[in-house]
Design an enzyme around this catalytic site. Sequence first.
Site, PDB file in Angstrom:
ATOM      1  N   HIS A 271       0.861  -1.194   0.000  1.00 58.33           N
ATOM      2  CA  HIS A 271       0.000   0.000   0.000  1.00 58.33           C
ATOM      3  C   HIS A 271       0.892   1.236   0.000  1.00 58.33           C
ATOM      4  O   HIS A 271       0.787   2.085   0.903  1.00 58.33           O
ATOM      5  CB  HIS A 271      -0.899   0.055   1.253  1.00 58.33           C
ATOM      6  CG  HIS A 271      -2.090  -0.864   1.197  1.00 58.33           C
ATOM      7  ND1 HIS A 271      -2.734  -1.309   2.311  1.00 58.33           N
ATOM      8  CD2 HIS A 271      -2.771  -1.385   0.157  1.00 58.33           C
ATOM      9  CE1 HIS A 271      -3.751  -2.089   1.969  1.00 58.33           C
ATOM     10  NE2 HIS A 271      -3.791  -2.153   0.664  1.00 58.33           N
TER      11      HIS A 271
ATOM     12  N   HIS B  97     -11.797 -10.122  -5.037  1.00 55.86           N
ATOM     13  CA  HIS B  97     -11.526  -8.753  -4.549  1.00 55.86           C
ATOM     14  C   HIS B  97     -10.623  -8.129  -5.600  1.00 55.86           C
ATOM     15  O   HIS B  97      -9.701  -8.769  -6.082  1.00 55.86           O
ATOM     16  CB  HIS B  97     -10.862  -8.855  -3.176  1.00 55.86           C
ATOM     17  CG  HIS B  97     -10.241  -7.606  -2.632  1.00 55.86           C
ATOM     18  ND1 HIS B  97     -10.878  -6.385  -2.649  1.00 55.86           N
ATOM     19  CD2 HIS B  97      -9.043  -7.404  -2.012  1.00 55.86           C
ATOM     20  CE1 HIS B  97     -10.077  -5.484  -2.060  1.00 55.86           C
ATOM     21  NE2 HIS B  97      -8.959  -6.074  -1.679  1.00 55.86           N
TER      22      HIS B  97
ATOM     23  N   GLU C  15      -8.782  -5.189  -5.673  1.00 59.70           N
ATOM     24  CA  GLU C  15      -7.676  -4.283  -5.375  1.00 59.70           C
ATOM     25  C   GLU C  15      -6.489  -4.655  -6.269  1.00 59.70           C
ATOM     26  O   GLU C  15      -6.336  -5.795  -6.709  1.00 59.70           O
ATOM     27  CB  GLU C  15      -7.296  -4.398  -3.884  1.00 59.70           C
ATOM     28  CG  GLU C  15      -6.354  -3.292  -3.445  1.00 59.70           C
ATOM     29  CD  GLU C  15      -6.202  -3.195  -1.924  1.00 59.70           C
ATOM     30  OE1 GLU C  15      -6.862  -3.958  -1.192  1.00 59.70           O
ATOM     31  OE2 GLU C  15      -5.403  -2.350  -1.478  1.00 59.70           O
TER      32      GLU C  15
ATOM     33  N   ASP D   4      -3.456  -5.416  -5.978  1.00 59.64           N
ATOM     34  CA  ASP D   4      -2.555  -6.541  -5.720  1.00 59.64           C
ATOM     35  C   ASP D   4      -3.131  -7.872  -6.199  1.00 59.64           C
ATOM     36  O   ASP D   4      -2.407  -8.848  -6.331  1.00 59.64           O
ATOM     37  CB  ASP D   4      -2.158  -6.625  -4.234  1.00 59.64           C
ATOM     38  CG  ASP D   4      -3.344  -6.629  -3.288  1.00 59.64           C
ATOM     39  OD1 ASP D   4      -4.370  -6.010  -3.613  1.00 59.64           O
ATOM     40  OD2 ASP D   4      -3.230  -7.258  -2.218  1.00 59.64           O
TER      41      ASP D   4
ATOM     42  N   HIS E 185     -11.940  -6.291   2.982  1.00 58.30           N
ATOM     43  CA  HIS E 185     -11.907  -4.957   3.522  1.00 58.30           C
ATOM     44  C   HIS E 185     -12.309  -3.894   2.517  1.00 58.30           C
ATOM     45  O   HIS E 185     -12.161  -2.693   2.800  1.00 58.30           O
ATOM     46  CB  HIS E 185     -10.488  -4.654   4.053  1.00 58.30           C
ATOM     47  CG  HIS E 185      -9.453  -4.604   2.949  1.00 58.30           C
ATOM     48  ND1 HIS E 185      -8.671  -3.495   2.736  1.00 58.30           N
ATOM     49  CD2 HIS E 185      -9.124  -5.470   1.983  1.00 58.30           C
ATOM     50  CE1 HIS E 185      -7.860  -3.694   1.696  1.00 58.30           C
ATOM     51  NE2 HIS E 185      -8.111  -4.888   1.235  1.00 58.30           N
TER      52      HIS E 185
ATOM     53  N   ASP F 141      -8.379 -11.491   1.046  1.00 56.86           N
ATOM     54  CA  ASP F 141      -7.565 -10.863   2.099  1.00 56.86           C
ATOM     55  C   ASP F 141      -7.939 -11.353   3.509  1.00 56.86           C
ATOM     56  O   ASP F 141      -7.104 -11.312   4.416  1.00 56.86           O
ATOM     57  CB  ASP F 141      -7.702  -9.336   2.041  1.00 56.86           C
ATOM     58  CG  ASP F 141      -6.945  -8.734   0.868  1.00 56.86           C
ATOM     59  OD1 ASP F 141      -5.995  -9.372   0.369  1.00 56.86           O
ATOM     60  OD2 ASP F 141      -7.295  -7.612   0.457  1.00 56.86           O
TER      61      ASP F 141
ATOM     62  N   TYR G 108      -1.809  -7.858  10.389  1.00 56.89           N
ATOM     63  CA  TYR G 108      -2.722  -7.629   9.269  1.00 56.89           C
ATOM     64  C   TYR G 108      -4.102  -7.240   9.794  1.00 56.89           C
ATOM     65  O   TYR G 108      -4.711  -6.269   9.348  1.00 56.89           O
ATOM     66  CB  TYR G 108      -2.820  -8.892   8.390  1.00 56.89           C
ATOM     67  CG  TYR G 108      -3.471  -8.622   7.061  1.00 56.89           C
ATOM     68  CD1 TYR G 108      -2.707  -8.269   5.956  1.00 56.89           C
ATOM     69  CD2 TYR G 108      -4.856  -8.656   6.914  1.00 56.89           C
ATOM     70  CE1 TYR G 108      -3.301  -7.987   4.734  1.00 56.89           C
ATOM     71  CE2 TYR G 108      -5.457  -8.377   5.712  1.00 56.89           C
ATOM     72  CZ  TYR G 108      -4.671  -8.041   4.621  1.00 56.89           C
ATOM     73  OH  TYR G 108      -5.268  -7.742   3.420  1.00 56.89           O
TER      74      TYR G 108
ATOM     75  N   HIS H 287      -3.030 -13.819   0.678  1.00 58.69           N
ATOM     76  CA  HIS H 287      -1.654 -13.502   1.095  1.00 58.69           C
ATOM     77  C   HIS H 287      -1.243 -14.506   2.169  1.00 58.69           C
ATOM     78  O   HIS H 287      -2.029 -14.791   3.077  1.00 58.69           O
ATOM     79  CB  HIS H 287      -1.540 -12.110   1.707  1.00 58.69           C
ATOM     80  CG  HIS H 287      -1.997 -11.000   0.813  1.00 58.69           C
ATOM     81  ND1 HIS H 287      -1.273 -10.550  -0.266  1.00 58.69           N
ATOM     82  CD2 HIS H 287      -3.116 -10.239   0.844  1.00 58.69           C
ATOM     83  CE1 HIS H 287      -1.920  -9.568  -0.858  1.00 58.69           C
ATOM     84  NE2 HIS H 287      -3.050  -9.352  -0.208  1.00 58.69           N
TER      85      HIS H 287
HETATM   86 FE   LIG Z   1      -7.158  -5.830  -0.357  1.00 58.91          FE
HETATM   87 FE   LIG Z   2      -4.637  -8.124  -0.826  1.00 64.58          FE
END
Ligand SMILES: [Fe+2]
Ligand SMILES: [Fe+2]
Length: 410
Positions: free
Chosen positions: A23, A79, A81, A83, A145, A164, A192, A225
């Site tokens: 991030h 998700h 995002e 990544d 999230h 996540d 996390y 992750h």
């Molecule tokens: Fe995420």
């Molecule tokens: Fe992630």
Amino acid sequence: MGKKITDKVTWVGKTDWELKSFHGDEYSTHKGSSYNAWLVRDGKNVLIDTVWGPYDKEFVTRLKEEIDLKDIDAIVMNHNENDHSGALPELMREIPDVPIYCTKKGEQILRGLYHQDWNYVTVKTGDTLDLDSCRLTFVEAPMLHWPDTMFTYMSGDNILFSNDGFGQHYATESLLESTADMDEVMREAKKYYANILTLYSPQVTRKIREILEMNLPLNMICPSHGIIWDQNPAGIVQQYLEWADAYQENQITIVYDTMWNSTRQMAQAIARGIESADPDVKVKLMNAAKDDKNDILTEIFSSKAVLVGSPTINYGISHAIAGLLEMIRGLRFKKKKAAAFGSYGWSGEGPKQIHDHLQKSGFEMVSDPLGILWNPDRDTVADCEAFGRQFAMAAAGSTAETTGRQLNGN
Ligand SMILES: [Fe+2]
Ligand SMILES: [Fe+2]
Ligand SMILES: Cc1cc2nc3c(=O)[nH]c(=O)nc-3n(C[C@H](O)[C@H](O)[C@H](O)COP(=O)(O)O)c2cc1C
């Protein structure tokens, strides 16, 4: 090559042992990370999630070693995002018509990030995708999230692909609980949770209860992750319920910054006071300008009470404390006690500013802020120790008098 997880499931992600921050620089990753993506091969073949953009070519190349891309029938994006979706554009150049299963919010995010009119198939909780001998069931998990987040449950192998959720920024070769250093894994899982999920704790509790009520058999949780929870998936679920419930240990964390050592001396004297009043409490001192901000937030997450101190600088507080207070505000910690302190030279409003900020951030302020003019002397060191003793008693729930010294003019 990928790593075979079950007869049907192969990990096709990317492990990055060197990653130091995530991030941007908002999240430190002392132990690297992985971007986990999964290939499920059955009557139909489905790719679940992709990896971060810098690894897009490597990802597609290695995916081709596993499967002829033409044989991929669908992509599931839990998700979106960057990544996890970063390698999508590279992949979609090769298989532009393959349907992408995601939530409605997921489609909006993919469109917003990549501006492509891909073949989106939006799904809701309970929607399924039959692969032949197994079935994928989608469960929306908004704000875990991001608004688009969903989980995918695979019957047969009984795997929850949680993206996540339940993840950790942690690099391993085996990906398995059985061979990972579980002390490190749990530290990273807690970090996390503390840094990414604390503010969504009400949603965590609700979603876990909802999933538990479905009574699904669960052999593994595969997050996006870190390691796969293959030995005791129920353990991390239970741990999440505890973390989501205003988590605290018998710990007090003192966070401070200092230019000329006065505020540090105050912090140390306060720590001595706490220790003398409550020898059972774990006390940790951290320098906001020197210690890692995400480690500090993890310690605050683990604490029942925190003290935050800064010298007064230009009628305000230090850069490191200001930044940390902003992160603390965002995470919405619950049921924690707090107080503020600091050294000053003339106007002295720093501790009061910290006090007000912590109060607005939901902390229960157990005393007035403690300000000390210039460098503490024997008397004011004693004041700091007394402040620490009173704080320890207040944090222990005692009804003892908990007012600190008033600041001049504040
Ligand atoms: Fe995420
Ligand atoms: Fe992630
Ligand atoms: C750049 C700078 C700005 C300062 N601004 C203020 C101020 O606005 N009001 C004040 O009361 N003291 C101010 N001070 C004085 C410090 O608060 C005082 O030196 C204090 O004892 C420093 O604590 P420390 O030893 O923990 O750094 C300032 C000091 C410096 C170096």
